[in-house]
Every structure is written in C-alpha cells, then in structure tokens.
Design a protein around this motif. Structure first.
Motif, PDB file in Angstrom:
ATOM      1  N   CYS A  59      38.275   8.543  -9.232  1.00 24.27           N
ATOM      2  CA  CYS A  59      37.797   8.299  -7.871  1.00 24.27           C
ATOM      3  C   CYS A  59      38.409   6.993  -7.377  1.00 24.27           C
ATOM      4  O   CYS A  59      38.005   5.914  -7.805  1.00 24.27           O
ATOM      5  N   CYS A  60      39.388   7.122  -6.490  1.00 22.18           N
ATOM      6  CA  CYS A  60      40.045   5.932  -5.964  1.00 22.18           C
ATOM      7  C   CYS A  60      39.383   5.550  -4.658  1.00 22.18           C
ATOM      8  O   CYS A  60      39.222   6.379  -3.769  1.00 22.18           O
ATOM      9  N   ASN A  61      39.004   4.291  -4.587  1.00 26.14           N
ATOM     10  CA  ASN A  61      38.221   3.835  -3.460  1.00 26.14           C
ATOM     11  C   ASN A  61      39.020   2.894  -2.584  1.00 26.14           C
ATOM     12  O   ASN A  61      39.678   1.991  -3.084  1.00 26.14           O
ATOM     13  N   PHE A  62      38.947   3.137  -1.266  1.00 30.79           N
ATOM     14  CA  PHE A  62      39.659   2.253  -0.326  1.00 30.79           C
ATOM     15  C   PHE A  62      38.662   1.724   0.684  1.00 30.79           C
ATOM     16  O   PHE A  62      38.163   2.476   1.516  1.00 30.79           O
ATOM     17  N   MET A  63      38.363   0.446   0.570  1.00 31.76           N
ATOM     18  CA  MET A  63      37.401  -0.141   1.498  1.00 31.76           C
ATOM     19  C   MET A  63      38.075  -0.360   2.843  1.00 31.76           C
ATOM     20  O   MET A  63      39.267  -0.134   3.002  1.00 31.76           O
ATOM     21  N   SER A 483      31.935 -14.034   2.079  1.00 28.82           N
ATOM     22  CA  SER A 483      33.285 -13.555   2.301  1.00 28.82           C
ATOM     23  C   SER A 483      33.501 -13.499   3.808  1.00 28.82           C
ATOM     24  O   SER A 483      32.755 -12.851   4.536  1.00 28.82           O
ATOM     25  N   TYR A 484      34.542 -14.259   4.262  1.00 29.13           N
ATOM     26  CA  TYR A 484      34.805 -14.345   5.715  1.00 29.13           C
ATOM     27  C   TYR A 484      35.705 -13.201   6.124  1.00 29.13           C
ATOM     28  O   TYR A 484      36.828 -13.067   5.648  1.00 29.13           O
ATOM     29  N   LYS A 485      35.175 -12.358   7.019  1.00 29.21           N
ATOM     30  CA  LYS A 485      35.847 -11.096   7.309  1.00 29.21           C
ATOM     31  C   LYS A 485      37.169 -11.266   8.052  1.00 29.21           C
ATOM     32  O   LYS A 485      38.190 -10.742   7.635  1.00 29.21           O
ATOM     33  N   PRO A 511      37.933 -15.919  -4.747  1.00 26.62           N
ATOM     34  CA  PRO A 511      38.065 -14.505  -4.408  1.00 26.62           C
ATOM     35  C   PRO A 511      37.681 -13.628  -5.604  1.00 26.62           C
ATOM     36  O   PRO A 511      37.880 -14.035  -6.757  1.00 26.62           O
ATOM     37  N   SER A 512      37.130 -12.465  -5.297  1.00 23.88           N
ATOM     38  CA  SER A 512      36.810 -11.506  -6.340  1.00 23.88           C
ATOM     39  C   SER A 512      37.498 -10.204  -5.951  1.00 23.88           C
ATOM     40  O   SER A 512      37.171  -9.619  -4.930  1.00 23.88           O
ATOM     41  N   VAL A 513      38.511  -9.794  -6.732  1.00 26.47           N
ATOM     42  CA  VAL A 513      39.316  -8.625  -6.356  1.00 26.47           C
ATOM     43  C   VAL A 513      39.459  -7.686  -7.563  1.00 26.47           C
ATOM     44  O   VAL A 513      38.972  -7.982  -8.641  1.00 26.47           O
ATOM     45  N   TYR A 514      40.077  -6.562  -7.330  1.00 25.72           N
ATOM     46  CA  TYR A 514      40.377  -5.655  -8.440  1.00 25.72           C
ATOM     47  C   TYR A 514      41.877  -5.613  -8.681  1.00 25.72           C
ATOM     48  O   TYR A 514      42.660  -5.451  -7.753  1.00 25.72           O
ATOM     49  N   GLU A 609      39.491 -10.382   1.607  1.00 23.78           N
ATOM     50  CA  GLU A 609      39.282 -10.478   0.159  1.00 23.78           C
ATOM     51  C   GLU A 609      39.568 -11.871  -0.377  1.00 23.78           C
ATOM     52  O   GLU A 609      38.932 -12.317  -1.324  1.00 23.78           O
ATOM     53  N   LEU A 610      40.544 -12.516   0.235  1.00 21.40           N
ATOM     54  CA  LEU A 610      40.922 -13.832  -0.282  1.00 21.40           C
ATOM     55  C   LEU A 610      39.968 -14.933   0.180  1.00 21.40           C
ATOM     56  O   LEU A 610      39.743 -15.901  -0.528  1.00 21.40           O
TER      57      LEU A 610
END
Ligand SMILES: Nc1ncnc2c1ncn2[C@@H]1O[C@H](COP(=O)(O)OP(=O)(O)O)[C@@H](O)[C@H]1O
Ligand SMILES: [Mg+2]
Lengths: 789, 253
Positions: A59-63, A483-485, A511-514, A609-610
């Motif tokens: 399951c690939c997720n794209f926010m 997190s600043y959009k 930042p918290s990323v995958y 994300e950053l």
C-alpha cells in the motif's frame, strides 16, 4: 486389582491433595490454552480480514504534499510487471484540522481519510451488534451515514447513532454513525494519526468537489494498492525491491506499508500479551512441580508406617510407586481436561474483550494441536517428577517402618537459634524454619517467581507513564511538533503564542520523513544538531551530515551494524550513510532511523515536510490549552502533533500491561491460595502432634497459630525479597527480550519504592493470611490426641 | 492429710459411637489432697485416662462438675484452661511427647518462657536445676531422638515441673519403659513428692502403683475402692506390693 483399591483409598483420604494438584493444573492449562488460542486466532483473523477487505500486498501512500507524484506512467509500469496481478487506487478526502471535525462532541485527534464504502473492491467487515459478529450483507450507506473503525469506541468513546460533525470552509455536514468497521490496517489503535472513515458515494462526491474547489481545510490522500500474483514465487522483499527499481513508486511515496507490516502491527499487542501469559504459565507450572515434590515427600513421611505394612503384605516398590504416579497423573489429567474445556468460554470472553484493544474480532476457536501437546508435555513432567520423588519408597524396610522407626523429620539445624522469653513465637518460628528448611523451599521459590513476574509486567507501566518517555523511547524530545504547511511566515506568531501560554523552553528544527531502504519505508527523524539525540545507547550520535543512527530492530532486519554504510532512497535520489550508533524508537515499533537535518538536504522534500519544528514548553500543564489556541488561530497554516497524542497511542500498550498485570495478580493470588493451602496443610498435619504437646504445656491456640503463620510470612517475605532482588538485577534484559517486537531494545527500569514493595507485601500478606486461616484447625487439636491406649 | 486441692462431683463422661452411648465415667466423686501421691488404678479400658483428662480440663465432660481452687474447671474457656496448664498443672504422658526439634533443655525451658513472672535467665537456671535433679544434665543439649526412653521420660517430668505446678498429672508414665527405667522414674516422682509436690498418677502397673500413698480403684466408670498407705519406704517394697495385690484382688482385679 490391588493397586486400584489402594489408589481409591488414597484418593478418598487425601482428597485435598488431589483437588489442589487438579486445581493448579486446571489453572495452568487454562492459561496456556487460552493464550495459545487467542494468539493463533488473532493471527488468523488478521490475515483473513486483510484478504476479505481487499488490502493490497503493498500500500503506497501519497499525502497531499505528494500530489502529482503518482503518475499514470508509474501505474502503467507496475501493471506491466508480470508478477503484479492488478492495482487499485483510492483517493481520500482528508480532514485533519482538529477544529473541523468532532465525533460525539469530541474533537478529533487524527487525520480522517474519507472514502466511499466500496463493497466490490474493499469490503471491510462491518460489525453487527455488540461487536460479536459481522453483518453478512451490509446495506449501502445512505446519505448522512458514516462507518468508523471499531477502535473509535474507546478512542472517542462513541457508539452507533452518535453524531460526527464536519465543518470546513465550504462544508457543514453532520453524519450519523451507522456501524463500526474492522480495519486492521489504519484502524489499529497503535497507529497514531491517520484513520479511515467511510461515507456514502453522494457525500463523498460532495467532499471531493469542495476539496477540488480549494477548500483550505480539506486535503487529499492517494493510496495505490499493488496486488501480487497468487502464483508469484517472489518474496515480499524481492517484490518490493523490483517494483521500486522499475517505477520508483515506493521511494516516491510518502510512506509504504505492506500487508505483512499491517499484520505485524495488528498482532503485536496480542502476541506480547500471549507470550507474557505463556511465560507466566511456565513459571506457575514449575511451581506446580515444586508443590507436587513437596507433597510426595511429606506424604511418604507421613505414610511411612502404612507403606511398610503394605510392603510386609507383599506389595512391591513398583506397585506402591505406581499408586503415586497414577494419583498425580489422574489429578493432572482431570485438571488439564477441565482447564482445556474452560478455555472455550475463556477464549470466547477474551476475543470479545480484545475487539476494543486491537480493533478486530478474533474467532474463538481453540488451537487443539498446540494446546493438547502442551498439556501432554506437562503431564509427562508431572509423572516424571513423581517418578523421581518416589524413589524413596524403594528404601523403606517393612521392619523399621512397623516398629515406628521412621527417621526424625527434623535435622540438626546448622544455624543456631536460641529460644527465650522475649519474642517467643518469633523465635519458635525461626527454629521451625531452620530445622526443616527444605520443606519451605517450594513456597519460597513460588513467591519469588510470582513477584519477579509481577514486577516485570508493572515495570512497563511505570516506564510508559514516565516523564522521560520521549527522551528514552522516542529518540528526540519534544512537547509539540509543529509542521508549517506553506511557509515559515507564521512561525514568529506561533512562537509568540507558545511563549504566552506555558513559555517556550527550546525549539529546534526536526523534520520527520520516510526514506526507502530495500523497498521499505522507514521513518527518519532529522534534528538540526547532535545534541538532540537523546537515547543513543551504543556507539555515538551522528555528527556529520553523512552519519546516521539506527535501531537494533533495523540492524537485525537488514543485517547492519555500527560502522556499516546504508543506502537510503527518496524520489530516485540515493545516498549512503555511515551508521554510528544504535538508539531506540517505540512509535514505529522500532523501525526508525535518525540523522542530522543537513543529511536530508540532498533529497527533494516539500517545504511542508522539511519545515517541522519541535518545541519544548516550560509549563507542561498548559500544553492542552496551548494546542487549542494554536489550532484556533493557525489551523490553516500549521499541523500540530503533541506528545499527548503519541502518549495516547501508547495508551493501548499501557492498557494491555495493566490488564495483564491485573490478570497476573489475580491468578497469582489464586495460585498462592492453593499453594499455601497445600503446603500449610501438609506442614500442619506433620506437626499436629507437636501442637498437642505445646497445648498441654499451656500454649494458647492463638499463640500457636501465630507461630505457625508467622513462619509462612517469613518464608513468603524472603521469597518475595529474593524475587524482587533478582528482578532488580535482571529486569532490563528480561524486558528487552520480551518487548523487542515493540521496538524496545534498551529498557531502563525505573522503579519507585512502591513498585517492588507492593507485590512483595501483597503476596506475603496473602500467604500469611491463608496460613493463618488454615491454622484455624489448631483449635481442634486436642491434648487428648496425645493419649495412647 | 492436706487440704482438698481438687474435687469432682457426679462427673460423667460418655462417648457416642454411631449413635450408641458409651458411658465411660459414671458419676465419679473424688477428692485429691494437697501433698498426696495419689494413684488411680484400674484395668485397661476402664476409663483411667479419660478421668485424668476430664479433671485436668484437657477434655470436656458430659455432666457433673470439676472443682479446682473454688473454680469449675469444666466451665472454663480455652484460654483459661491454657493458663491453668501453664501455671497450676503439669503433665507427664506415657509416650513422653517431647517436641522433636527442640533439645531436652529447650523442651524443659520453653513452657517456662510462658511464665510471666520469671525472666529468661531465671527460667534457664531453673531448667538446668531440674535437669540436674532428674539426672540428665549431661544429655540436655541432645534432641529427644538421640536419648533413651527413660531419659526422655525424665526430661518430660522436668518439663512438667518447670512452672512449679500445684498438681502433677501423670498418665502411665512408666508404660513405655523397661523395668530398670520404671524404677528410676518412679523413684524420681517419689522424690519430688517428698519435696511437697502433689501428684495424681494413673497406672495399671502394680510395681509403679506402690510408690503412692493413696490408691483409688476405677471400674465400670466409678471409684470402687480406696487404699491408704504410709509413705513409701524402699525397704518395705516387697511387702507393700503384696499388700496392694491383695487389695486389688478384693476388687476383682
Ligand atoms: N475419643 C473417644 N471416643 C470414643 N470412645 C473413647 C474415646 N476415648 C476413649 N474411649 C473409650 O473410653 C474407654 C476408656 O478409655 P481410656 O480412658 O483410654 O481407658 P484406660 O486409660 O483406662 O485404658 C474405652 O472403652 C475407650 O474405647
Ligand atoms: Mg490409658
């Protein structure tokens, strides 16, 4: 059959003996069978549920920030791959602002992914009444109706019929909860943050239109499910790696979960729980053996004359020993069968209980194979033990037995204790223990084991509720994650507000990323400076942008160690990092890495994300209000995660720990009840004559009762203290073994005085109390019994 | 003759055996006097032990009364009878009944520790004296299983004496002993009696009974006869035995 008649007589005269062993075996079998069955049922149900609801193998997720990343070209590439059966794409409308949505009057804590209930492709099971069954053919959702994951029943304490309100810039809609859904993917209470909800096609279209028109409070989430061919022989790992190599879909996704990942997370709690129960049962079983041993030894001592007489009548030692085997085999077998049968209702009960904790409804089948095998094994142990313990019977000579020449049951004590007027009962008690220490060993060991185990279980509670949970079990420390959009324009204002409410102690970029490792999405925290790594327990923290720390779980899974390099991908960018140390991270079940923020610079991530900052607030009590204020003012510009949310997702672990510690306390008390009964009973019978003598010398019943029960108090206390000491020395290692699947590989026990005092005192007092009750028979001991015709 | 120490009035004791009443004691009336060495004789099963345990408060009675120093023993609570055994009564059993994990010395001293009026030191001192008196001071560190039956019984007598009882009960104290040990133990009891100790002994052994100065005969649950003798004198042992045997014969022994 001559043996049979002795056996019958024995069962009649030693009923309490028989019943006690029976009861203990009942308890152990019940626990083992229930634990094995529940764990099995959960595993099966999760697999079945994943299949039923049509969840893809990947399951690939794209926010939202990954909008347009998933291209037709990628999808085409995946479909063209011969190992792929098909793909299925789901587009969700997301409500994430905590102000925009409420469930039964409570603000939401999660991002809500709105989707249609797709009966054809993704028929998630729908619960009927009481969460005890599923609807065979759920009616299509009407306008204004909504399905929620079943874990919301506890998370938001809501029920069927409650109102769910959504209020964005252009939408103002009220839904009614129609039913609950078994969702073993995101519905898992362990997952914090993102949840699926289901609405009618019409309502969905409405939301989608609003989103497309640019409603700032709505966002989107794109999921691509990839189904591997049934006859494909590729391992998941190879399949993932190949797909990513061909299309880059995984390294481009915001995150990817495989079906196995979901299954792993879904069964994590029940697995730990069952493992704990099984370990507990094994400990209890060794207690049972101890008691059987003690029982046989004292019975032989007391039956010495009878055994001698039977021998003089021509019974061989094997026949006599067979009486004992049969007795314990019978007691064990009957107890085992009863425990096995009781496991049916208990498993049924447990599955009902688990729905709330796990978010799915396991079946209530009994795992016959493993349970019966365990029972058989235990019976073999009991009989084998009886075999060893009855060896003594061979040595009884009829002559000596009949002439009353039984050996003195006491030994010359090695430890000299003097008697005297002061504290006479206490000194007499010491004398009793030192002159026959052996008969108290089983009690001591049992209490020690129970205390050890209770402490181990409760240690998770004290740790998970600690202030330093973030520091020790998360990897970086924060109270708020903002997190600043769009941009950092509002950062100043946000910080002003934080300063106003609660006071700002510290802020740092993190930042918290995958990132993708071998086709797996791995969560990476990237604080700006080396000082922020709070729990690197081996090696050192990253100091340069090409350095990284990993968890031991990752190290094990991908065969990495300190000093190795690891290659991480995102968006077709691939980069090597040097592993400098190990840390641990609970929120992702240990699947995490951490590097410096500068390490992310080579990848292309969105501003969203950053631009994540972690804040530490001076006055922790204000955090709740602060979050409310921030949301009121900046809900369009920022996304907030507070520690409370993460704590809450750990709540389910605490709940499981709490439940098991209560259960274990309960069973321990029951166990001690029977163990104390058996041991005290035997000791009492053995010393009965002495009590008659003491009474004839002017000792009162109370005095003797005190003397009798005090010694069990002392033994239980010594056992408890021993167990506590062992636990203090080894708990870290023990818990690391037990909890590694949860991501905890470096457990730091942090006991307060109460954490060891309570179990020791509870079990000691329980033991003392039962000894005291049993010694009530002291009243009936008559000096008359000393009269010999 | 001394004052009355203990007396019974219409003492009855029966056991029910499967609904059948077995009247073991049937209106026993007797008095025990201060300073006497009283001996109760009777055939085996005549109820001697039962009588002893009834009047010493170790067993309940069916009807009647047992009076000791103006108090009804049969009406006492468990705690009171315990106090009585602690201070006023001493017991010697046929099977000695020493506590097997206590040394001879401790067996003697432990009941003494219950006595509120004496310190541990005083009690230990008295225990040592008593052990010397019964002539087993050399064995006092040993456990009961490590000494002979005679030594055990002597330790048991010392134990019964530790709290200076007003009345010493002895149920067949020589029943488990050989001839030599019987003589030793009886001489010991006689010596104690000569020092002023009142003794009530039950026996069916004539050789033990002759040491008493007042013999009672129990049969069919009643006291059927009484024989008063001069204090025992070793030189007249033979003739005394003949006298007692003659008395017993007259009772259809
Ligand atoms: N606990 C008892 N239950 C029933 N009968 C008893 C009990 N104790 C003693 N007896 C009966 O009382 C009678 C007297 O016993 P006992 O006093 O021991 O006799 P002795 O000591 O004179 O030999 C016997 O017939 C015995 O069977
Ligand atoms: Mg008798």
């Amino acid at each position: 059959m001559s043996i049979l008649s002795i056996l019958k007589a024995n069962l009649r005269s030693k009923k309490s003996n028989f019943i006690s062993v029976l009861f203990l075996m009942f308890l152990v079998t019940l626990v083992v069978t229930t634990a094995c069955s529940v764990s099995d049922n959960c595993k099966k149900r999760v697999e079945q549920s994943l299949t039923e609801s049509g969840v893809g193998d990947l399951c690939c997720n794209f926010m939202e920030s990954y909008e347009n990343v998933l291209t037709e070209e990628m999808i085409g590439g995946i479909e063209a791959y011969e190992e792929v059966e098909r793909v299925h794409r789901i587009f969700d409308v997301v409500v994430s602002s905590k102000d925009s949505m409420s469930i039964g009057g409570k603000r939401i804590k999660d991002r809500m992914l709105f989707q249609t209930y797709d009966k054809k492709n993704m028929p998630y099971p729908v619960f009927g009444k009481n969460n005890l069954e599923f609807l065979q053919d759920p009616e299509p959702l009407a306008e204004g109706e909504i399905y929620l994951p079943v874990s919301f029943q506890t998370r938001y304490s809501c029920k069927v019929g409650d109102q769910v309100k959504v209020k964005s810039e252009t939408i103002n809609k009220t839904f009614q909860v129609k039913a609950f859904i078994e969702d073993v993917t995101l519905g898992n209470p362990l997952f914090n943050g993102t949840k699926n909800v289901w609405i009618s096609d019409k309502d969905y279209e409405l939301l989608k239109k609003a989103y497309e028109k640019g409603d700032a409070l709505l966002s989107s989430n794109d999921t691509l499910m990839v189904y591997q061919k049934k006859d494909s022989k590729l391992e998941e790992k190879e399949f993932k790696a190949e797909i990513d190599k061909r299309t880059g879909v995984i390294s481009n996704a915001s995150v990817m979960f495989s079906k196995h990942d979901f299954a792993f997370y879904a069964t994590m709690i029940t697995n730990i729980f069952s493992a704990a129960m099984i370990v507990f049962a094994v400990l209890m079983f060794s207690g049972v053996l101890g008691i059987v041993g003690h029982n046989i030894t004292t019975t032989i001592e007391m039956d010495y004359v009878n055994l001698g007489i039977l021998k003089s009548q021509g019974y061989g030692k094997w026949e006599l020993r067979a009486v004992y085997f049969c007795q314990y085999l019978l007691a064990g077998a009957v107890g085992g069968v009863l425990g096995f049968l009781t496991a049916f209702p208990s498993t049924y009960f447990m599955s009902g209980l688990l729905v709330q904790i796990t978010g799915f409804l396991p079946e209530h089948k009994i795992s016959y194979g493993i349970s019966l095998l365990a029972m058989l094994l235990m019976l073999c142990f009991v009989v084998g033990f009886a075999f060893i313990k009855t060896a003594k019977i061979g040595k009884i000579s009829p002559m000596r037995a009949i002439s009353g020449g039984r050996d003195s049951i006491y030994f010359s004590p090695r430890i000299k204790t003097t008697l005297g007027k002061r504290g006479l009962a206490f000194r007499m008690m010491l004398r009793q223990i030192t002159t026959n220490a052996r008969q108290y060993i089983s009690s001591l060991v049992i209490v020690a084991m129970l205390v050890y185990f209770i402490m181990a279980v409760t240690s998770t509670l004290s740790v998970l509720n600690e202030e330093n949970i973030m520091k020790d079990y998360y990897g970086v420390e924060f109270d708020l994650m903002v997190s600043y959009k769009e941009s950092l324009e509002v950062k100043k204002d946000v910080e002003k507000l934080i300063e106003e409410y609660g006071g700002m102690e510290r802020v740092y970029l993190c930042p918290s990323v995958y990132l993708t490792l071998d086709g797996d999405s791995i969560n990476v925290n990237a604080p700006e400076s080396s000082q922020e790594f709070t729990n690197v327990f081996k090696g050192r923290e990253p100091r340069y942008e090409n350095e990284i720390v990993i968890t031991e779980i990752i190290a094990k899974k991908y065969g990495l160690k300190i000093g190795d390099t690891v290659s991480l991908a995102h968006d077709r960018e691939n980069r090597e990092f040097l592993i400098t140390g190990y840390y641990q991270s609970v929120p992702n079940a240990g699947k995490g890495m951490s590097m410096l923020a500068s390490g992310l610079e080579c990848y292309e991530f969105s501003e969203h994300e950053l631009n994540q900052y972690n804040y530490l607030v001076s006055d922790k009590k204000q955090i709740g209000r602060l979050v409310e204020k921030l949301q009121e003012q900046f809900s369009n510009q920022i996304e907030i995660t507070d520690v409370q949310g993460i704590r809450e997702s750990m709540q389910s672990i605490s709940t499981a720990s709490m439940a098991s510690s209560l259960l274990i306390y309960g069973i321990s008390v029951l166990f001690i009840l029977v163990a104390a009964y058996m041991v005290c009973d035997k000791v009492f019978l053995k010393e009965r004559n002495d009590y008659g003598i003491y009474k004839s010398q002017g000792f009162t019943t109370n005095n003797l009762r005190l003397q009798f029960s005090l010694r069990f108090l002392a033994v239980a206390f010594a056992g408890g203290a021993f167990g506590a000491a062992c636990n203090l020395l080894t708990n870290d290692k023990f818990m690391e073994m037990a909890l590694s699947s949860m991501g905890i590989t470096h457990f730091v026990t942090d006991y307060g005085f109460m954490d060891y005092a309570v179990p020791v005192l509870v079990l000691t007092i329980v033991f003392f109390f039962f000894a005291y009750v049993i010694s009530g028979r002291m009243k009936k001991v008559d000096t008359k019994s000393l009269i010999v015709e | 003759m001394g004052s009355i120490l203990l007396k019974t009035k219409d003492l009855c004791k029966s056991f029910s055996n499967n609904g059948e009443q077995n009247h073991v004691l049937n209106q026993v009336n007797l008095e025990i006097f201060q300073g006497d060495f009283t001996v109760i004789m009777g055939s085996s099963g005549s109820g001697k032990s039962t009588l002893l345990y009834c009047i010493s408060g170790m067993d309940t009675i069916t009807s009647g009364d047992v009076w000791y120093e103006g108090r009804a023993v049969n009406a006492m609570k468990e705690k009171e009878t315990a106090m009585l055994r602690r201070g006023d009564f001493g017991f010697v059993f046929q099977q000695m009944h020493l506590v097997s994990n206590l040394s001879l010395f401790e067996n003697v001293a432990v009941p003494g520790y219950l006595n509120k009026s004496k310190t541990t030191k005083e009690t230990n001192e008295r225990a040592r004296e008593l052990l010397a008196q019964v002539n087993i001071q050399d064995a006092m560190k040993r456990l009961p299983s490590q000494v002979s039956g005679g030594e055990q019984q002597r330790a048991a007598i010392a134990r019964a004496m530790i709290n200076e009882p007003k009345l010493l009960f002895a149920d067949e104290p020589t029943g488990a002993l050989n001839q030599k040990n019987t003589k030793d133990v009886m001489e010991l009891l006689l010596g104690i009696n000569q020092n002023g100790q009142s003794i009530l002994m039950v026996t069916h052994d004539v050789r033990a009974a002759i040491y008493g100065n007042r013999l009672l005969y129990l049969e069919d649950g009643r006291i059927l006869g009484e024989l008063k003798l001069a204090p025992f004198n070793a030189k007249e042992a033979k003739s005394r035995e003949t006298q007692v045997n003659a008395w017993l014969a007259s009772m259809c022994w």
